[in-house]
Design an enzyme around this catalytic site. Sequence first.
Site, PDB file in Angstrom:
ATOM      1  N   ASN A 159      80.037 -53.762 -31.947  1.00 61.93           N
ATOM      2  CA  ASN A 159      79.574 -52.734 -31.012  1.00 61.93           C
ATOM      3  C   ASN A 159      78.819 -51.646 -31.783  1.00 61.93           C
ATOM      4  OD1 ASN A 159      79.262 -50.696 -29.114  1.00 61.93           O
ATOM      5  ND2 ASN A 159      81.444 -50.214 -29.006  1.00 61.93           N
ATOM      6  N   TYR A 219      92.241 -57.818 -25.915  1.00 65.24           N
ATOM      7  CA  TYR A 219      91.077 -58.684 -26.095  1.00 65.24           C
ATOM      8  C   TYR A 219      91.120 -59.843 -25.106  1.00 65.24           C
ATOM      9  CZ  TYR A 219      90.283 -56.129 -30.417  1.00 65.24           C
ATOM     10  OH  TYR A 219      90.024 -55.137 -31.321  1.00 65.24           O
ATOM     11  N   HIS A 231      87.276 -48.527 -28.699  1.00 66.15           N
ATOM     12  CA  HIS A 231      88.600 -48.045 -29.115  1.00 66.15           C
ATOM     13  C   HIS A 231      89.658 -48.313 -28.047  1.00 66.15           C
ATOM     14  CE1 HIS A 231      86.744 -44.683 -26.923  1.00 66.15           C
ATOM     15  NE2 HIS A 231      87.979 -44.327 -26.591  1.00 66.15           N
ATOM     16  N   GLU A 251      92.682 -39.377 -25.259  1.00 65.72           N
ATOM     17  CA  GLU A 251      92.633 -39.890 -23.893  1.00 65.72           C
ATOM     18  C   GLU A 251      94.018 -39.989 -23.256  1.00 65.72           C
ATOM     19  OE1 GLU A 251      90.188 -43.366 -23.425  1.00 65.72           O
ATOM     20  OE2 GLU A 251      88.531 -42.475 -24.544  1.00 65.72           O
TER      21      GLU A 251
END
Length: 173
Positions: free
Chosen positions: A121, A98, A130, A156
């Site tokens: 979001n 963040y 994510h 991912e």
Amino acid sequence: MAATLYRRLASPIGSLILVGDGEGLSEILFSTGRHAREPSPEWQESPEAFTAAATQLSAYFAGDLQQFDLKLAPKGTDFRQQAWAALQEIPFGQVMSYAELAAKIDRPKAIRAVGAANGANPIPIVIPCHRLIGSSHDLTDFGGGLAAKAALLRLEGHRVEERAGRYRWLGAS
């Protein structure tokens, strides 16, 4: 004013509800998790709507798509729009804290505001919230639940550890 349409889409992280005016995608809702929502009664179900979004999301979940190319219509303040645009610049397979995202949008002290924008979001997965993790590498809040966030990160190429209901990012595989 155009009608609000929605379409349900099965996914490995649970049923998703794609929402918008039939042109632009304005929301993806989770049917499970902390922020689970169902369609509003005035919305119209349209299994034919959002074909491109459904196709691209299915390809993403199959591991065949890394970058979405969809018309999006998220609604939010200028700050939230800026934060969401920056989220879309985080490449597939990468994560950011963040604090790093706040610095990226030239608001280094706005870490909590970035967290609030991330939590608001309306189009998760496509706007990849994510991919934001805590500076301690803990996985933080996600609308579909932390198990879903961990599953997306694993998809991912990340290693994620789960212990006693807490999730921690361990890096790329």
